[in-house]
Design an enzyme around this catalytic site. Sequence first.
Site, PDB file in Angstrom:
ATOM      1  CD  GLU A  50     -45.364  37.228 -12.615  1.00 25.13           C
ATOM      2  OE1 GLU A  50     -45.595  38.454 -12.650  1.00 25.13           O
ATOM      3  OE2 GLU A  50     -44.386  36.731 -12.022  1.00 25.13           O
ATOM      4  CD  GLU A  61     -40.550  25.353 -12.825  1.00 25.55           C
ATOM      5  OE1 GLU A  61     -41.390  26.243 -13.093  1.00 25.55           O
ATOM      6  OE2 GLU A  61     -39.694  25.473 -11.943  1.00 25.55           O
TER       7      GLU A  61
HETATM    8  N1  THU Z   1     -41.795  30.692 -10.809  1.00 27.73           N
HETATM    9  C1  THU Z   1     -41.703  29.724 -11.769  1.00 27.73           C
HETATM   10  O1  THU Z   1     -42.061  29.928 -12.928  1.00 27.73           O
HETATM   11  N2  THU Z   1     -41.221  28.520 -11.405  1.00 27.73           N
HETATM   12  C2  THU Z   1     -40.795  28.190 -10.157  1.00 27.73           C
HETATM   13  O2  THU Z   1     -40.435  27.040  -9.909  1.00 27.73           O
HETATM   14  C3  THU Z   1     -40.741  29.223  -9.116  1.00 27.73           C
HETATM   15  C4  THU Z   1     -41.400  30.516  -9.439  1.00 27.73           C
HETATM   16  C5  THU Z   1     -42.329  32.014 -11.191  1.00 27.73           C
HETATM   17  C6  THU Z   1     -43.660  32.355 -10.609  1.00 27.73           C
HETATM   18  C7  THU Z   1     -43.638  33.864 -10.638  1.00 27.73           C
HETATM   19  O3  THU Z   1     -44.085  34.305 -11.925  1.00 27.73           O
HETATM   20  C8  THU Z   1     -42.179  34.235 -10.490  1.00 27.73           C
HETATM   21  O4  THU Z   1     -41.450  33.043 -10.750  1.00 27.73           O
HETATM   22  C9  THU Z   1     -41.812  34.760  -9.110  1.00 27.73           C
HETATM   23  O5  THU Z   1     -42.208  33.890  -8.118  1.00 27.73           O
END
Ligand code: THU
Length: 137
Positions: A50, A61
């Site tokens: 993040e 992913e």
């Molecule tokens: N997130 C992922 O890493 N992959 C996904 O397919 C959906 C969301 C992460 C992004 C963010 O850091 C957290 O999950 C909450 O949305």
Amino acid sequence: MTTESKSQEEILVEAARAAKENTYSPYSDFPVGAAVLLDDGQIFKGTNIENASYGLTCCAERVALFSARTATDAKVSALAISIGREGSALPKESLVPCGACRQVMSEFLDPETPVYVDGNRTFTMDELLPYSFILVE
Ligand code: THU
């Protein structure tokens, strides 16, 4: 001692779970892990990264796929995803990759390539994104 060997799915889902250990998700406090299996047997992991500027966040992913592609051009045989904390009671609807990641995955996964989602089920790439954007001239 057991002589049973682990399945490809078990190994890859365990790698996706392990990838969450290094999540950088101080804003959402929501860990996600992914693991890519290549046809030469290598496994590459990714976790969500993040940013204080929230929109710059990169999903697990994509981190896994970009890491694999940076190392080698070997073909992707399977991808596993582990979403959320261990033991959390998320509904099945939450245990799927986001739409942006589906488009990125479709660039590297064949339509029949399996996507193992921890706590949910195995999807094919085509089930997750049947009409992906493809640039054809
Ligand atoms: N997130 C992922 O890493 N992959 C996904 O397919 C959906 C969301 C992460 C992004 C963010 O850091 C957290 O999950 C909450 O949305």
